[in-house]
Design an enzyme around this catalytic site. Structure first.
Site, PDB file in Angstrom:
ATOM      1  CD  GLU A   1      68.338 -22.438 -60.732  1.00 55.70           C
ATOM      2  OE1 GLU A   1      67.222 -22.620 -60.202  1.00 55.70           O
ATOM      3  OE2 GLU A   1      69.218 -23.323 -60.784  1.00 55.70           O
TER       4      GLU A   1
ATOM      5  CG  HIS B   1      77.055 -25.802 -69.642  1.00 54.39           C
ATOM      6  ND1 HIS B   1      77.876 -24.942 -68.970  1.00 54.39           N
ATOM      7  CD2 HIS B   1      77.586 -27.035 -69.488  1.00 54.39           C
ATOM      8  CE1 HIS B   1      78.863 -25.634 -68.429  1.00 54.39           C
ATOM      9  NE2 HIS B   1      78.728 -26.897 -68.733  1.00 54.39           N
TER      10      HIS B   1
ATOM     11  CB  SER C   1      55.207 -10.883 -60.736  1.00 51.90           C
ATOM     12  OG  SER C   1      55.193 -12.295 -60.872  1.00 51.90           O
TER      13      SER C   1
ATOM     14  CG  ASN D   1      44.883 -10.115 -45.988  1.00 55.21           C
ATOM     15  OD1 ASN D   1      44.662 -11.219 -46.500  1.00 55.21           O
ATOM     16  ND2 ASN D   1      45.216  -9.070 -46.710  1.00 55.21           N
TER      17      ASN D   1
ATOM     18  CG  ASP E   1      47.633 -13.886 -46.181  1.00 56.48           C
ATOM     19  OD1 ASP E   1      47.437 -13.124 -47.161  1.00 56.48           O
ATOM     20  OD2 ASP E   1      46.726 -14.213 -45.398  1.00 56.48           O
TER      21      ASP E   1
END
Lengths: 563, 563
Positions: free
Chosen positions: A305, A355, A60, A121, A91
């Site tokens: 995050e 929270h 990923s 590339n 890239d």
């Protein structure tokens, strides 16, 4: 990405692969490489830590630089050794915002021991990348983000070596080597052409292999390298524990998020490798408590995050530290893909989300985690703690610290009563029966604020209807203590009500329903589920719990359906 | 963010708020503003579209610029009108990578009608922001990302107006106004001080209100503005439908991802406001089919899934377009927080995720969506389609296009048999019983590739064991057709097996289990659930389905548990 000893291992691997590559001209001799992507081989489509020289999975895009920054952070600030970390980025993946979170972080923390190599590339999966071969644009961006950019011809080994040397001289900034390359360089009729992404060579194999073999026979490549003399000191993470037992009075009102700060300090007192990371919410999550006690073991990650989780994965690699990552539970959603990959990477991170749910009150739905249990439950092997008082929160933190893997601890904003004595034993996957009698005809299951609503409702129902109710605190939502739940559900005649401060899908209700149905051997359970059924509003916690029907009064009304 | 008519509405609101502010000195006259954050008021902790002048919610940081870019894209390229879009960003949220995805996108698409205002007030929630008041650094970053940066004193209205005028003159780039400001400007003893984030003024109220009222009496602010003469043309999205019915032969092998491309072209033929967006995977998701037919209605978003979703939300605002967003289903996880916020924003987006589950084969776990159903199911009101053949895929796309809200369509990589005739009717929340007899003693529920495994298993079991099996295709996982499932489950004697190409939590199995238990009136169901129980490997699709126990052979073995 790799520090010095990793370079050695990679060089060894490169040599091994070179041998294998030569052998591959004869399929019968090809060995391990010819098993690439086969179900029997650890050489998968994208590398994972099933290969012992891989620390973190890839596949990923745009996640590697945060992890590398975490590794570099450990080397510079925790181990204080001269390891250097290298991260290669395609890239195409540089369009991912997570890359720029990491760029910002690495320069802020002056990670001059980190080198990012942008492999420019020009070609993506389906078309040219958005910036093509504009290496100057990449260099400008890197520079503006506080990096030391060096543009090179990525096929020129001398230029690359010079760039690595220059990078090592830079004392205050990470270095970005912007390497102009051509995809499939030197492959006849493939170089710099589209439509070869992730494709096997097929009929072109012989031609290309002949070409590669011709290259291998040249002596251009000097594979010597300087081995690092530094050795990472042995660390022992196994003895981490609370420095003292939880110390509260029964009935005392303490928010579980507050107890988290206390617990973390106690863990830090027994293990100097406990690191707290937070995304600019430390005065809400109570990571601040730790920062004040151990400023050198606190990493402010600002509002980013994905990078928080990526850096955390890097900090946890190779057993160097125990990273605790905190932010609002809702904002862990921002890092859902990083968390997904964390499991594939066999990472060791402790996520603490505060929270949760409508009980946060006036800040409104954007700040309320109502799908976080669905996210963390879906991650294989993830342990999901949902403590309901300060004592169990401290124990959840201790168990998470002692457990290798991904852990999530869901903490709440409102103060809730302490219901456990300090010596209560907690285990992963072990529920607590917190209210029971032989006359029980109902079973309530709640967690966090809703456990307290269950207890209140049970009192009301006993007084008003003379019906006795058993109440279970699951403590961990995953693994769920199916056995305790089923035994008690059957003991009360099968009437089970689950109430949770979460959307109806993917949380405690789904977990209990599946446990009852899959493991209840056809027992005819009756099942009620109270959860937040719509996008909530701003309001006072008690008002919201009432409006969204997860409070004691609603529970009391709801049990008529059992009667 | 706002185009010209939005500015007018905001100015009207500003005037209204000014009145309210004056009134607020006398609490008895304060009106709506004094209800801020109360459960009875639409003035929530963070604005949401419950207020009719708000198009998109805020509260999770760094998401606005992508949405604004989507709005600007519509104005420039779809409506071709001179609306301008303005987006205010807090300096703290600029650490979010999603901001830089949007910065990259906006300059690539030359959105010169877009202005981002960076409110650089130096102070975050718990400490100073990472860049403090270094406005030059923000300007450098904006410039390197292809924007036109202008640094201003954010409290100087003349400088701001000059910057807006300059921005309007720029013909090829979006403009970033970097506004140096002081948090709480002019508030006595609060200006430029920490620890006032999200806090009420308390005892300081009178002093501050007196100060504000003194400011309001001045005539410095000229509230005149040029009203845009452009008017957005009326568009009718309601007549969108497939231009022709699905046209396949029963038994023909077609991947559902391929059918998606076909369906999208058919929808585009009946509605020129169908827009396809993809994150550099178009040759895998088959968005490419649409791009080839309608290049002007295709938006390449490159590898930046948060921005993909944000731009999609912007494109869908105010009913201007029907955006279909595609990437690998696994990579929608990257945008989980944007999807969470999309529902709070009452957005209209159609997410199409390909390459779900282990059935993708060799690319390995990083490319396999195994938690996407858990994610999308947890979003309130989200419709989750999981079509199992080409006919139902086309209908899923049509139903999603016609439905206002968030839709997810899960498509598969392997070719699967067409099982529906072209005239089969499909509805949201309506399952199909695809195999049945009066002698059925088992119910199998599968979707996508596993529906076909269920059918194969049913044939084998009938032949080998003379046991008859009913098979249901749920079509939508959310809403789930509980009634059809429960009726058929009871009709076969309560033996239900669910098999899915997903992790065990949060998907079809959880959904069916909860439906049976919560709505089955205490019927003693027997329930088996087959799902992917660990992080999978690379391998051939059939090998993986066998290894992870979601294939026909495993189903056949598993039913012994019922006997």
């Amino acid at each position: 990405m790799s520090s010095a000893d990793e370079i050695k291992r990679l060089q060894d691997l490169a040599n091994k692969l070179r041998v294998l590559s030569v052998q591959a001209t004869d399929a019968s001799k090809s060995g391990e490489l010819s098993n690439l992507r086969k179900i029997t081989s650890d050489l998968e489509g994208h590398p994972t830590p099933r290969l012992n020289f891989v620390d973190v999975a890839t596949g990923s895009l745009g996640q590697g630089l945060s992890v590398a920054a975490g590794m570099a952070y450990v080397a510079k600030y925790i181990d204080q050794l001269d390891f250097r970390t290298y991260c290669v980025l395609g890239d195409g993946e540089v369009a991912e915002g997570s890359v720029w979170e990491a760029m910002n972080f690495a320069s802020l923390k002056q990670l001059n021991n980190l080198v990012a190599i942008f492999d420019v590339n020009r070609l993506g999966q389906s078309q040219e990348t958005c910036l093509g071969h504009q290496v100057e644009v990449y260099a400008d961006r890197a520079k503006s983000f506080g990096w030391n950019p060096i543009i090179v011809d990525g096929h020129n080994i001398s230029e690359l070596l010079a760039a690595f040397a220059k990078a090592a001289e830079c004392k205050d900034k990470p270095t970005a080597i912007i390497a102009k390359t051509f995809k499939g360089k030197g492959f006849p009729n493939i170089e710099d052409k589209l439509n070869w992404h992730g494709k096997a060579l097929g009929a072109k194999s012989n031609e290309v292999l002949a070409h590669l073999n011709a290259q291998l026979s040249s002596e251009d490549v000097n594979s010597s390298y300087n081995e690092s003399k530094a050795e990472a000191p042995a660390v022992n993470l196994k003895e981490v524990k609370l420095s003292s037992p939880p110390d509260y009075k029964l009935g005392e009102k303490i928010a579980t998020r507050f107890a988290y700060g206390t617990a973390l300090v106690k863990l830090g007192q027994t293990c100097n490798r406990v690191i707290s990371l937070d995304a600019e919410t430390k005065n809400s999550t109570y990571a601040e408590t730790y920062m004040k006690q151990f400023p050198d073991r606190f990493v402010e990650c600002y509002i980013a995050e994905q990078n928080l989780v990526g850096v955390g994965i890097g900090l946890g690699c190779r057993g160097r530290t125990i990273p605790f990552l905190s932010t609002f539970a809702a904002f862990f959603m921002r890092a859902a893909d990083h968390l997904r990959m964390a499991e594939i990477s066999q990472a060791n991170i402790k996520c603490v989300g505060s929270h949760c749910g409508v009980s946060i009150g006036e800040d409104g739905p954007s700040q309320m985690a109502l799908e976080d249990l669905a996210l963390f439950r879906s991650i294989p092997n993830c342990t999901v703690f949902y403590p309901s008082d300060a004592v169990s929160t401290e124990r959840a933190c201790e168990l998470a610290a002692q457990h290798h893997g991904i852990d999530f601890i869901r903490t709440s904003r409102p103060a809730t009563s302490v219901i456990y004595t300090s010596d209560t034993k907690f285990e992963i996957g072990k529920a607590q029966v917190v209210r029971q009698s032989k006359k029980d005809k109902l079973l309530f299951i709640g967690a966090g604020v809703t456990l307290h609503e269950c207890l209140t409702a049970a009192d009301i129902i006993e007084k008003k209807h003379q019906i006795f109710t058993r109440v279970i605190d699951p403590f961990t939502i995953k693994p769920l203590d199916s056995q305790t739940i089923i035994e008690n559900a059957i003991a009360v005649g099968g009437r089970v009500l689950v109430v949770e401060d979460h959307y109806p899908e993917g949380g405690l209700g789904d977990a209990v329903a599946k446990a009852l149905l899959a493991n209840g051997n056809g027992y005819p359970f009756r099942f009620l589920h109270l959860a937040v059924n719509e996008v909530p509003r701003s309001g006072q916690p008690a008002e919201l719990m009432s409006k969204y029907r997860i409070d004691a009064e609603t529970i009391e009304k709801e049990i008529e359906k059992f009667m």
